[in-house]
Design a protein around this motif. Structure first.
Motif, PDB file in Angstrom:
ATOM      1  N   TRP A 244      33.777  29.725  38.363  1.00  0.00           N
ATOM      2  CA  TRP A 244      34.782  30.738  38.680  1.00  0.00           C
ATOM      3  C   TRP A 244      34.182  31.894  39.470  1.00  0.00           C
ATOM      4  O   TRP A 244      33.095  32.372  39.166  1.00  0.00           O
ATOM      5  N   ALA A 245      34.943  32.323  40.449  1.00  0.00           N
ATOM      6  CA  ALA A 245      34.659  33.582  41.145  1.00  0.00           C
ATOM      7  C   ALA A 245      35.730  34.577  40.726  1.00  0.00           C
ATOM      8  O   ALA A 245      36.802  34.180  40.247  1.00  0.00           O
ATOM      9  N   VAL A 246      35.449  35.836  40.891  1.00  0.00           N
ATOM     10  CA  VAL A 246      36.441  36.872  40.615  1.00  0.00           C
ATOM     11  C   VAL A 246      36.540  37.760  41.841  1.00  0.00           C
ATOM     12  O   VAL A 246      35.547  37.973  42.558  1.00  0.00           O
ATOM     13  N   GLY A 247      37.728  38.246  42.110  1.00  0.00           N
ATOM     14  CA  GLY A 247      37.901  39.095  43.286  1.00  0.00           C
ATOM     15  C   GLY A 247      39.075  40.025  43.112  1.00  0.00           C
ATOM     16  O   GLY A 247      39.797  39.971  42.112  1.00  0.00           O
ATOM     17  N   GLY A 248      39.267  40.870  44.091  1.00  0.00           N
ATOM     18  CA  GLY A 248      40.393  41.781  44.004  1.00  0.00           C
ATOM     19  C   GLY A 248      40.515  42.645  45.236  1.00  0.00           C
ATOM     20  O   GLY A 248      39.611  42.731  46.065  1.00  0.00           O
ATOM     21  N   HIS A 249      41.665  43.272  45.345  1.00  0.00           N
ATOM     22  CA  HIS A 249      41.977  44.165  46.462  1.00  0.00           C
ATOM     23  C   HIS A 249      42.049  45.592  45.963  1.00  0.00           C
ATOM     24  O   HIS A 249      42.649  45.869  44.921  1.00  0.00           O
ATOM     25  N   SER A 250      41.409  46.505  46.687  1.00  0.00           N
ATOM     26  CA  SER A 250      41.496  47.931  46.383  1.00  0.00           C
ATOM     27  C   SER A 250      41.033  48.198  44.941  1.00  0.00           C
ATOM     28  O   SER A 250      39.932  47.811  44.560  1.00  0.00           O
ATOM     29  N   LEU A 251      41.885  48.836  44.121  1.00  0.00           N
ATOM     30  CA  LEU A 251      41.516  49.110  42.733  1.00  0.00           C
ATOM     31  C   LEU A 251      41.275  47.814  41.967  1.00  0.00           C
ATOM     32  O   LEU A 251      40.464  47.765  41.033  1.00  0.00           O
ATOM     33  N   GLY A 252      41.961  46.747  42.385  1.00  0.00           N
ATOM     34  CA  GLY A 252      41.719  45.445  41.762  1.00  0.00           C
ATOM     35  C   GLY A 252      40.308  44.959  42.011  1.00  0.00           C
ATOM     36  O   GLY A 252      39.720  44.263  41.172  1.00  0.00           O
ATOM     37  N   GLY A 253      39.744  45.300  43.154  1.00  0.00           N
ATOM     38  CA  GLY A 253      38.365  44.943  43.446  1.00  0.00           C
ATOM     39  C   GLY A 253      37.387  45.698  42.566  1.00  0.00           C
ATOM     40  O   GLY A 253      36.364  45.150  42.129  1.00  0.00           O
ATOM     41  N   VAL A 254      37.691  46.959  42.300  1.00  0.00           N
ATOM     42  CA  VAL A 254      36.843  47.754  41.410  1.00  0.00           C
ATOM     43  C   VAL A 254      36.820  47.125  40.022  1.00  0.00           C
ATOM     44  O   VAL A 254      35.772  47.028  39.377  1.00  0.00           O
ATOM     45  N   ARG A 255      37.998  46.685  39.575  1.00  0.00           N
ATOM     46  CA  ARG A 255      38.080  46.013  38.276  1.00  0.00           C
ATOM     47  C   ARG A 255      37.345  44.675  38.310  1.00  0.00           C
ATOM     48  O   ARG A 255      36.673  44.284  37.340  1.00  0.00           O
ATOM     49  N   ALA A 256      37.452  43.958  39.430  1.00  0.00           N
ATOM     50  CA  ALA A 256      36.766  42.670  39.565  1.00  0.00           C
ATOM     51  C   ALA A 256      35.256  42.835  39.420  1.00  0.00           C
ATOM     52  O   ALA A 256      34.574  41.972  38.860  1.00  0.00           O
ATOM     53  N   CYS A 257      34.721  43.937  39.926  1.00  0.00           N
ATOM     54  CA  CYS A 257      33.288  44.210  39.785  1.00  0.00           C
ATOM     55  C   CYS A 257      32.904  44.295  38.308  1.00  0.00           C
ATOM     56  O   CYS A 257      31.808  43.875  37.913  1.00  0.00           O
ATOM     57  N   ARG A 258      33.810  44.837  37.491  1.00  0.00           N
ATOM     58  CA  ARG A 258      33.547  44.951  36.052  1.00  0.00           C
ATOM     59  C   ARG A 258      33.540  43.584  35.378  1.00  0.00           C
ATOM     60  O   ARG A 258      32.884  43.389  34.351  1.00  0.00           O
ATOM     61  N   LEU A 259      34.302  42.648  35.935  1.00  0.00           N
ATOM     62  CA  LEU A 259      34.416  41.308  35.357  1.00  0.00           C
ATOM     63  C   LEU A 259      33.377  40.341  35.911  1.00  0.00           C
ATOM     64  O   LEU A 259      33.248  39.220  35.427  1.00  0.00           O
ATOM     65  N   ALA A 260      32.650  40.772  36.919  1.00  0.00           N
ATOM     66  CA  ALA A 260      31.769  39.871  37.664  1.00  0.00           C
ATOM     67  C   ALA A 260      30.606  39.333  36.851  1.00  0.00           C
ATOM     68  O   ALA A 260      30.040  38.296  37.194  1.00  0.00           O
ATOM     69  N   ALA A 261      30.255  39.991  35.767  1.00  0.00           N
ATOM     70  CA  ALA A 261      29.126  39.517  34.946  1.00  0.00           C
ATOM     71  C   ALA A 261      29.402  38.144  34.358  1.00  0.00           C
ATOM     72  O   ALA A 261      28.464  37.400  34.026  1.00  0.00           O
ATOM     73  N   ASP A 262      30.680  37.782  34.239  1.00  0.00           N
ATOM     74  CA  ASP A 262      31.054  36.492  33.667  1.00  0.00           C
ATOM     75  C   ASP A 262      31.457  35.479  34.731  1.00  0.00           C
ATOM     76  O   ASP A 262      32.017  34.429  34.407  1.00  0.00           O
ATOM     77  N   ALA A 263      31.188  35.796  35.992  1.00  0.00           N
ATOM     78  CA  ALA A 263      31.577  34.911  37.099  1.00  0.00           C
ATOM     79  C   ALA A 263      30.350  34.490  37.897  1.00  0.00           C
ATOM     80  O   ALA A 263      29.259  35.042  37.732  1.00  0.00           O
ATOM     81  N   GLU A 264      30.574  33.523  38.784  1.00  0.00           N
ATOM     82  CA  GLU A 264      29.484  33.049  39.645  1.00  0.00           C
ATOM     83  C   GLU A 264      29.472  33.765  40.987  1.00  0.00           C
ATOM     84  O   GLU A 264      28.475  33.726  41.710  1.00  0.00           O
TER      85      GLU A 264
END
Length: 249
Positions: free
Chosen positions: A132-152
């Protein structure tokens, strides 16, 4: 007499504080629902008409999978603040056509900042996928960075991290726009040091903040100088190239 007066004052203060909290919470709830930018109907209709894509409106979000069921990787995508999640279906359509399952989340109160769910809450929509990858747009991207520890891998659309991922070893694709009036090129560059040194940084000439979704103009944004068709084609090219190079388990 003084004790009774003191208790009355304390009650008044406590009721006053409760009223402030209730009004504050109520204000946030109302504000979060006002001004939500809806998905434009034409691009969304094109996605729905794509026979190669199966779309499910699931509890985890909008789940887009290849209709032939042949998918071994996934992307959890977090929308920008107050943007209808459906507004990202079209720009991610080509990635699904190419074999990637996409889960577009529905942030609590339409704001990713308030959504505290972990990545596994969304990847559960496709339990057979391991990568899994995680991504996001704008504020969603900021949140995606927080979730990235569990992604590839991490994908940013017109966004940047507030967390230091520079030593994470993550594969990162950051796509920004030259005409973005919100996540400006200067802001993206200023946060570049928070990403790994080998992060792929791409600035699309003519792209604005709203070019990364199909929801119309956005207050404070720049004026786009790229068509929707060209923007989607360029983003699709970048995404497919990025995902093609990711290792699989």
């Amino acid at each position: 007499m003084q004790k009774k007066r003191g208790r009355r004052v304390l009650k008044v203060v406590l009721w006053g504080l409760l009223a402030v909290v209730v009004l504050g919470v109520g204000g946030i709830l109302v504000w979060s629902q006002v001004g939500v930018m809806p998905a434009e109907p034409e691009p969304l209709a094109e996605v729905r008409a794509d026979a190669a894509i199966h779309i499910e409106d699931a509890p985890q979000g909008i789940v887009m999978t290849p209709a032939d069921g042949d998918s071994d990787r996934g992307l959890v995508f977090v929308p920008g603040a107050k943007v209808d999640p459906w507004a990202y279906a079209s720009i991610l359509q080509g990635l699904v056509d190419d074999g990637t399952t996409v889960v577009i989340t529905r942030p609590w109160l339409n704001l990713a900042f308030f959504d505290l769910r972990g990545l596994d809450q969304f990847t559960s929509a496709a339990p057979d996928i391991d990568d899994w990858a995680v991504g996001g747009h704008s504020l969603g991207g900021v949140r995606a960075c927080r979730l990235a520890a569990d992604a590839e891998a991490l994908v940013l659309f017109g966004s940047y991290c507030a967390d230091d991922l520079s030593t994470s070893g993550l594969a990162v694709l950051s796509i920004s726009g030259s005409e973005d009036g919100l996540s400006t090129p200067a802001k993206v560059n200023a946060a570049r040091h928070l990403l790994p040194a080998d992060a792929e940084m791409v600035e699309i000439d003519g792209a604005s903040h709203a070019s990364f979704g199909d929801y119309g103009p956005q207050a404070g944004d720049g004026t786009p100088a790229i068509s929707r068709t060209d923007m989607h084609a360029r983003v699709d090219e970048l995404l497919q190239g990025f995902f093609a190079e990711l290792p699989t388990r």
